[in-house]
Design a protein around this motif. Sequence first.
Motif, PDB file in Angstrom:
ATOM      1  N   ILE A 208       0.879  -1.174   0.000  1.00 38.34           N
ATOM      2  CA  ILE A 208       0.000   0.000   0.000  1.00 38.34           C
ATOM      3  C   ILE A 208       0.913   1.219   0.000  1.00 38.34           C
ATOM      4  O   ILE A 208       1.734   1.392   0.903  1.00 38.34           O
ATOM      5  CB  ILE A 208      -0.909  -0.009   1.230  1.00 38.34           C
ATOM      6  CG1 ILE A 208      -1.791  -1.268   1.155  1.00 38.34           C
ATOM      7  CG2 ILE A 208      -1.760   1.237   1.288  1.00 38.34           C
ATOM      8  CD1 ILE A 208      -2.412  -1.637   2.461  1.00 38.34           C
ATOM      9  N   PHE A 235      -2.648  -0.517  -3.652  1.00 41.23           N
ATOM     10  CA  PHE A 235      -3.386   0.734  -3.502  1.00 41.23           C
ATOM     11  C   PHE A 235      -2.400   1.901  -3.518  1.00 41.23           C
ATOM     12  O   PHE A 235      -1.286   1.777  -3.017  1.00 41.23           O
ATOM     13  CB  PHE A 235      -4.133   0.793  -2.165  1.00 41.23           C
ATOM     14  CG  PHE A 235      -5.138  -0.309  -1.979  1.00 41.23           C
ATOM     15  CD1 PHE A 235      -6.452  -0.134  -2.389  1.00 41.23           C
ATOM     16  CD2 PHE A 235      -4.769  -1.508  -1.392  1.00 41.23           C
ATOM     17  CE1 PHE A 235      -7.383  -1.152  -2.205  1.00 41.23           C
ATOM     18  CE2 PHE A 235      -5.696  -2.521  -1.211  1.00 41.23           C
ATOM     19  CZ  PHE A 235      -7.012  -2.356  -1.609  1.00 41.23           C
ATOM     20  N   THR A 237      -2.559   6.042  -2.499  1.00 40.94           N
ATOM     21  CA  THR A 237      -3.408   7.080  -1.924  1.00 40.94           C
ATOM     22  C   THR A 237      -2.548   8.283  -1.548  1.00 40.94           C
ATOM     23  O   THR A 237      -1.320   8.236  -1.630  1.00 40.94           O
ATOM     24  CB  THR A 237      -4.147   6.561  -0.678  1.00 40.94           C
ATOM     25  OG1 THR A 237      -4.871   7.632  -0.087  1.00 40.94           O
ATOM     26  CG2 THR A 237      -3.158   6.031   0.348  1.00 40.94           C
ATOM     27  N   THR A 242      -4.759   6.984   5.602  1.00 42.75           N
ATOM     28  CA  THR A 242      -5.441   5.965   4.819  1.00 42.75           C
ATOM     29  C   THR A 242      -4.567   4.725   4.652  1.00 42.75           C
ATOM     30  O   THR A 242      -5.033   3.581   4.748  1.00 42.75           O
ATOM     31  CB  THR A 242      -5.811   6.534   3.433  1.00 42.75           C
ATOM     32  OG1 THR A 242      -6.551   7.740   3.617  1.00 42.75           O
ATOM     33  CG2 THR A 242      -6.618   5.536   2.627  1.00 42.75           C
ATOM     34  N   VAL A 243      -3.293   4.990   4.421  1.00 45.93           N
ATOM     35  CA  VAL A 243      -2.372   3.857   4.261  1.00 45.93           C
ATOM     36  C   VAL A 243      -2.402   2.986   5.511  1.00 45.93           C
ATOM     37  O   VAL A 243      -2.560   1.754   5.446  1.00 45.93           O
ATOM     38  CB  VAL A 243      -0.933   4.351   3.987  1.00 45.93           C
ATOM     39  CG1 VAL A 243       0.051   3.177   4.010  1.00 45.93           C
ATOM     40  CG2 VAL A 243      -0.859   5.092   2.664  1.00 45.93           C
ATOM     41  N   ARG A 244      -2.258   3.626   6.651  1.00 48.87           N
ATOM     42  CA  ARG A 244      -2.247   2.859   7.908  1.00 48.87           C
ATOM     43  C   ARG A 244      -3.569   2.105   8.093  1.00 48.87           C
ATOM     44  O   ARG A 244      -3.594   0.958   8.548  1.00 48.87           O
ATOM     45  CB  ARG A 244      -2.028   3.796   9.092  1.00 48.87           C
ATOM     46  CG  ARG A 244      -0.649   4.424   9.116  1.00 48.87           C
ATOM     47  CD  ARG A 244      -0.408   5.152  10.454  1.00 48.87           C
ATOM     48  NE  ARG A 244       0.742   6.056  10.372  1.00 48.87           N
ATOM     49  CZ  ARG A 244       1.997   5.655  10.470  1.00 48.87           C
ATOM     50  NH1 ARG A 244       2.270   4.373  10.659  1.00 48.87           N
ATOM     51  NH2 ARG A 244       2.989   6.522  10.367  1.00 48.87           N
ATOM     52  N   GLY A 245      -4.653   2.759   7.749  1.00 49.02           N
ATOM     53  CA  GLY A 245      -5.951   2.109   7.876  1.00 49.02           C
ATOM     54  C   GLY A 245      -6.059   0.870   7.001  1.00 49.02           C
ATOM     55  O   GLY A 245      -6.556  -0.177   7.426  1.00 49.02           O
ATOM     56  N   LEU A 246      -5.571   0.991   5.785  1.00 49.43           N
ATOM     57  CA  LEU A 246      -5.629  -0.154   4.873  1.00 49.43           C
ATOM     58  C   LEU A 246      -4.754  -1.292   5.375  1.00 49.43           C
ATOM     59  O   LEU A 246      -5.124  -2.475   5.260  1.00 49.43           O
ATOM     60  CB  LEU A 246      -5.191   0.274   3.464  1.00 49.43           C
ATOM     61  CG  LEU A 246      -6.146   1.256   2.752  1.00 49.43           C
ATOM     62  CD1 LEU A 246      -5.521   1.789   1.463  1.00 49.43           C
ATOM     63  CD2 LEU A 246      -7.478   0.579   2.435  1.00 49.43           C
ATOM     64  N   ALA A 249      -6.481  -3.027   8.137  1.00 49.27           N
ATOM     65  CA  ALA A 249      -7.553  -3.855   7.610  1.00 49.27           C
ATOM     66  C   ALA A 249      -7.036  -5.111   6.924  1.00 49.27           C
ATOM     67  O   ALA A 249      -7.812  -5.892   6.363  1.00 49.27           O
ATOM     68  CB  ALA A 249      -8.390  -3.033   6.628  1.00 49.27           C
ATOM     69  N   LEU A 251      -5.082  -5.342   4.245  1.00 48.70           N
ATOM     70  CA  LEU A 251      -5.075  -5.328   2.784  1.00 48.70           C
ATOM     71  C   LEU A 251      -3.670  -5.254   2.204  1.00 48.70           C
ATOM     72  O   LEU A 251      -3.505  -5.201   0.990  1.00 48.70           O
ATOM     73  CB  LEU A 251      -5.899  -4.143   2.296  1.00 48.70           C
ATOM     74  CG  LEU A 251      -7.388  -4.243   2.674  1.00 48.70           C
ATOM     75  CD1 LEU A 251      -8.139  -2.980   2.318  1.00 48.70           C
ATOM     76  CD2 LEU A 251      -8.033  -5.457   1.975  1.00 48.70           C
ATOM     77  N   THR A 267      -1.709  -2.458  13.933  1.00 51.43           N
ATOM     78  CA  THR A 267      -0.554  -2.538  13.035  1.00 51.43           C
ATOM     79  C   THR A 267       0.714  -2.683  13.881  1.00 51.43           C
ATOM     80  O   THR A 267       0.738  -2.338  15.054  1.00 51.43           O
ATOM     81  CB  THR A 267      -0.397  -1.286  12.167  1.00 51.43           C
ATOM     82  OG1 THR A 267      -0.059  -0.179  12.996  1.00 51.43           O
ATOM     83  CG2 THR A 267      -1.675  -0.986  11.409  1.00 51.43           C
TER      84      THR A 267
END
Lengths: 315, 315
Positions: A208, A235, A237, A242-246, A249, A251, A267
């Motif tokens: 990501i 991904f 972004t 957002t990166v950390r969120g993905l 999750a 991903l 994480t």
Amino acid sequence: MTSAQSHDDGPFTGRDPGGILAPRLRVFEAVARTEHITRAAEELGLPQPTVSRALARIQRELGLALIERTGRGVRLTRAGRTLLPYVRRALKELAAGGAQLTDPDTGTVTLAFLPTLGAEVVPSLIRAFRADHPQVRFSLRQEVWGSAVRSLREGGVDLALTSPVPTERGLSVRVLHTQPLVLVVPAGHPLARAEETPISAVGTDQLIALNRGRGIRHLTDGLFHRAGLEPRIAFETDEVGTVRGLVAAGLGVAVLAARPHSPLPGTVELRITDPGAERSIGVVWHPYEGEPATVASFRAFVLAEGERLVAGGLA
Amino acid sequence: MTSAQSHDDGPFTGRDPGGILAPRLRVFEAVARTEHITRAAEELGLPQPTVSRALARIQRELGLALIERTGRGVRLTRAGRTLLPYVRRALKELAAGGAQLTDPDTGTVTLAFLPTLGAEVVPSLIRAFRADHPQVRFSLRQEVWGSAVRSLREGGVDLALTSPVPTERGLSVRVLHTQPLVLVVPAGHPLARAEETPISAVGTDQLIALNRGRGIRHLTDGLFHRAGLEPRIAFETDEVGTVRGLVAAGLGVAVLAARPHSPLPGTVELRITDPGAERSIGVVWHPYEGEPATVASFRAFVLAEGERLVAGGLA
DNA sequence: CTGAGGTCATACAGAACAGTATGCGTCTGT
DNA sequence: ACAGACGCATACTGTTCTGTATGACCTCAG
């Protein structure tokens, strides 16, 4: 304000900008104000015939009489009287413009900085600087690595706080702080128990990434390239959050600078052991002869205080 | 707007005022806008080396680098970019000032006029002129004879509609209308049945006069002086209406111009038979080389139409 | 009304500037 | 990679402008 000035030419920058940029305006203004050629000449530090002729030339070229003799003095004609306020305003603009460039206390500094630094570092820097220079104004531009460097080259900004510090020739840099790069993995990831890892351990994990133009993306690409790997980017972004969120999750994994205080819950961050796996934050500027005093002053301040402030702000 | 102009020097006034009043500003602006010295030079109608050197000189004198070479072109430095908007505004002021002087449609005319003319004559004149030149602005000053003449001499106004027309040398005049002077007496006065009278008939009557500085007062004084008489002035005032009221109240007699339409009820007006017992209303201006086009245009209009309008307005 | 003082304009010598030709560094296309 | 074009800077010569000295004109006092 006595503007009597001798006409020495030193390399100092404090001279009257209106007189340099528009000598004729200054001559006209002085004569119009005094209605006396000799006195105007004294005030300008010029011989009387020079003023007399300069004025004659202006009038000849304009095809307009601006002053006329009256007895043994001179007086403005209506045309001169009409023109005078415009000339005054023009000189005022030039004086203001000159002050921007030469007065270390009234200028404007245009500063580009990383999004990361907007929350704490930049406000602290500016607050501290303005304690001593309250009149200085700032134009602040949150810009990512690529565009900050472009702005510097093109003269769009005076100074950039960016990362990584660019290596282009023609730009001066000074590293203020260096952070290790980390591999961010989800909590359940096979590497999650390690403390550090080579980038090669990413293997077939999806990456990501931040968009191109971001400094960290630039560093990430270089890291993979030097390891002989091709990143498999799932991904892209613009937001670090957002990166950390993905990643949380599940991903994929990501290369980032260590999150201040602690990793995002869900994480794990592992220091990357490859050489050069670090992110240098620095100040960058485009050096040139005769830079505005305000900019030089602020940069000196950043060079003196920035290291401490950046380290503190990103702790 | 192509500003390419050859550098001929004709006596016409339509040239670019910014370029004349502040050649350096124009050079800088052109180079800054094009970021190309050769193209800027073409636009300015100058050889390329001239622009190159002019710029070098400005920078040397300012002690600031405004442009820098980049590859085979030039680019503004931050200092140049900072200065540019100020220079643009300065040039804009000069252009506006020049337009005031050279564009017959955008200037301002400052007109002094007799109080008498404010009600009808001046509004008609301006309305008619603005039908053809709607952009021209007027600065109107109601001034009595003495101060109007002074304003003209000192360059405070462009044009004056006043009375009597002054005889000073250095002022140009044109008579637009001539009114007879009348002696205003109360209805019951011994002279009230006559139609005309020499000024000497005033005898020992008290005189009600306008203040000094008024044209009619000047004429009245002259009339008495030529007749070898000393006026016995009982009241002095600034208002013609007040004079008539005082006459109607039987407090004295007065010398005035005939009241439009008819005398004030309770008063009788007798034409004064002395030679020169008249009031010439005229337009006066201070002629000089290279007067603003707008002023010349309005004056030509007044000279063409004013006679009719003044006569009509004072009928 | 006349002379002295004051103020701007002009004359002449020297410095600065503009115009023409050319050099040096950079970019582009094959 | 190299030739050609491009673009700004510099060299040299002639013109313009600046600075000093002086002249012309006006004002004011006695």
